[in-house]
Structure formats: C-alpha cells, structure tokens
Scaffold this active site. Structure first.
Site, PDB file in Angstrom:
ATOM      1  N   PRO A  28       0.728  -1.247   0.000  1.00 62.63           N
ATOM      2  CG  PRO A  28       0.083  -0.961   2.202  1.00 62.63           C
ATOM      3  CD  PRO A  28       1.168  -1.518   1.356  1.00 62.63           C
ATOM      4  CD  GLU A  29       5.700   3.003  -0.311  1.00 61.53           C
ATOM      5  OE1 GLU A  29       6.096   4.103  -0.718  1.00 61.53           O
ATOM      6  OE2 GLU A  29       6.467   2.069  -0.039  1.00 61.53           O
ATOM      7  CG  HIS A  33      -5.788 -12.921   8.097  1.00 64.55           C
ATOM      8  ND1 HIS A  33      -6.010 -12.778   9.445  1.00 64.55           N
ATOM      9  CD2 HIS A  33      -4.692 -13.710   7.985  1.00 64.55           C
ATOM     10  CE1 HIS A  33      -5.093 -13.455  10.111  1.00 64.55           C
ATOM     11  NE2 HIS A  33      -4.279 -14.035   9.255  1.00 64.55           N
ATOM     12  NE  ARG A  55       1.874  -6.117  10.666  1.00 67.28           N
ATOM     13  CZ  ARG A  55       2.996  -5.417  10.580  1.00 67.28           C
ATOM     14  NH1 ARG A  55       3.610  -5.284   9.419  1.00 67.28           N
ATOM     15  NH2 ARG A  55       3.507  -4.844  11.638  1.00 67.28           N
TER      16      ARG A  55
END
Length: 277
Positions: free
Chosen positions: A2-3, A92, A115
DNA sequence: CTCCTGACCTGAGTGC
DNA sequence: TGCACTCAGGTCAGGA
C-alpha cells in the site's frame, strides 16, 4: 501492498468493474480493523449503485448513489481481490461486497488484511472535507500544485530529515517507505539531510524524481513484494525496477559503491553514501 | 507547535 | 520441530 502506486493500481482495477454496479450483498466477518467498521455499512450500502472510484493519498474512495463515500485504507498488509468465480473464504478475509454490473455480471470484492492496520469507512459526501483521516492530507504528488513553492512553505521552520519529510502524509500524500528510498536515490540526496538545508535545485530534483518514480511504478502495476498481488491476481512489476530498496550490500547502479542500510525512525532506509549527499 | 517513540497486529524468516 | 527473536509497503496517540 500500500503506497500510492499500489493503491492507484487497485483503484484502476476497481474502476473497470465498479462503475454503475449495484451492491447486492455485504458481509463483514471482522469489524475490528484499525478502527471498528461502522454498523450501518451493511444496511446502508446494500442495493446502492457505485460510482467511479478515486484515490486520495493512500486512500481509495468510492462514491455511491446515496451520496455517501465508501473508503478503504490498506494499512501495511491489506489487499483487495476482485473475484468472478465461486470463492472460498481465506484467512483474514474481513469484508466481502457482492456486486452486479450494468452488464449483469457478478463479482465479489474481498478485503483481506492479516495485520488489520487498515480501515473501511462509510460516510456522507457532505462530511468529506472534515473527515478525520482525509482533512490532514497534504498535496497529491502527481498533481500540478506539487511545486517548489509548496515545498518551501512546508519546510519553513522544520528541522526533520528529508526522508521523514517525504513520508509525512500531511505534507505529501502517498509516499511510503519503499518509494522514499527510491526517490532520494534518484534525486541524489542523502536521506538524513535536514529539509531546511535543501536548496531550490534539490527541491526541483525531489519533485521530478517523485513524479518519475511514482508514474513509472503505476505503469507496471506497482510493487509486489511478500506475495502481494494486484486485485486481478497479477504481479506488480515495479519490484524488479527497485534501485535501492532491499538492495543493501548490492553494488550501486550509478557508481561502484555498496548500498547502505540504516534505520531512520525505526524504518529501514537504503541509500548510496557516495551518490547521495 | 514539532519531533520521536511506542503501540497496534499477524506472519514469515532466521538462528539456536 | 520448536522456540525466541526480528522484521514487514502505515500512522495514530502521547510524551518530551
């Protein structure tokens, strides 16, 4: 994954199927992400139509037909998958949104985040200007208002090092740990240099390098490391183009020096101590 | 105000 | 195999 370039890649993939699609069902398997997903999401998004998604910094925003915004942030480990076949849930997978396109095709949008540093929000369009996450974001690095003048204003009275400056989302929205190293390597600027010591030519170089690196990465689908993929399952090929990130002990591509790894604010930082001053 | 550290989470990799 | 430890693409809250 995720950038900015990875989020942009997700956004582009969503754009291909989402526009004018109708939400047929929503399932939330875990709502305790970075913050709890609001209880009204399942009810208020159902049967609504989706408009063209867009990106702001590292956020994905999807306007809906009831004048709301569906917002995603991927945190450190979030991914969005677009599924067209029968799907068996994976570990997840926290949210599943089923849609029907205007061509009567069916897809599922799966949000997966081991996470749980990511976040999903749903709020009225009227609240977008004062949204607690969006209101503090700085300039879009690919926009024309990302200028030397803008940077000079932001630098005024600041003493932080240039790498932390680039990663500060209230200054520039979208640069993270990988691209900060890559940008400074291209700009030949040492990551620990404090911003108030930078000259105009350095700022120009930072702007040019930022635009170059981000655009180039978007063009090849972002960076895939640690098995992260684009929503359609494809790899992002910018990983192969990385010049310094993860390249400690490799030889610099511009000289004969060895790439150095240091910690800055407890984030790994890669640079060439010969090229970057 | 600014800046830095710790905290939030899980999983993968390493070394004993 | 097991265990302890470190590290990972983010960023907020709190303290100096």
């Amino acid at each position: 994954m995720p950038e900015l370039p990875e989020v942009e890649t997700v956004c582009l993939a969503l754009s291909k199927i989402l526009i004018n699609s109708r939400v047929t069902n929503i399932e939330i398997f875990r709502k305790d992400l970075r913050w709890n997903i609001k209880d009204n999401l399942e009810i208020d998004l159902k049967q609504k139509f989706l408009k063209k998604p867009y990106r702001r910094g590292k956020y994905i925003l999807i306007p809906t037909s009831n004048e709301h915004i569906l917002l995603f942030h991927l945190g450190m480990s979030g991914t969005i998958k677009i599924i067209s076949k029968k799907y068996y849930l994976s570990k997840h997978d926290h949210v599943k949104i089923d849609i029907e396109t205007k061509e009567n095709k069916f897809f599922s949008i799966i949000y997966n985040d081991p996470r749980r540093f990511g976040y999903i929000d749903f709020f009225s369009v009227s609240k977008i200007k004062n949204h607690f996450l969006l209101k503090k974001l700085g300039v879009e690095p690919l926009d024309s208002d990302f200028t030397i003048n803008y940077l000079q204003k932001k630098i005024y009275n600041k003493s932080k090092c240039v790498k932390n400056f680039l990663m500060d989302q209230s200054i520039i929205a979208g640069i993270g740990n990988i691209y900060a190293s890559e940008i400074l390597y291209r700009a030949n600027i040492h990551p620990l240099r404090t911003v108030d010591k930078l000259k105009k030519e350095h700022l120009k170089s930072i702007i040019d390098s930022t635009k170059f690196i981000l655009k180039k990465s978007i063009n090849v689908g972002g960076t895939s490391i640690r098995n992260h993929l684009q929503p359609d399952g494809k790899l992002g090929y910018f990983s192969q183009k990385l010049q310094v990130y993860g390249k400690n002990k490799h030889i610099c591509n511009k000289c004969t020096n060895v790439i150095t790894l240091i910690n800055i604010s407890s984030r790994s930082t890669f640079f060439c101590s010969n090229c970057q001053r």
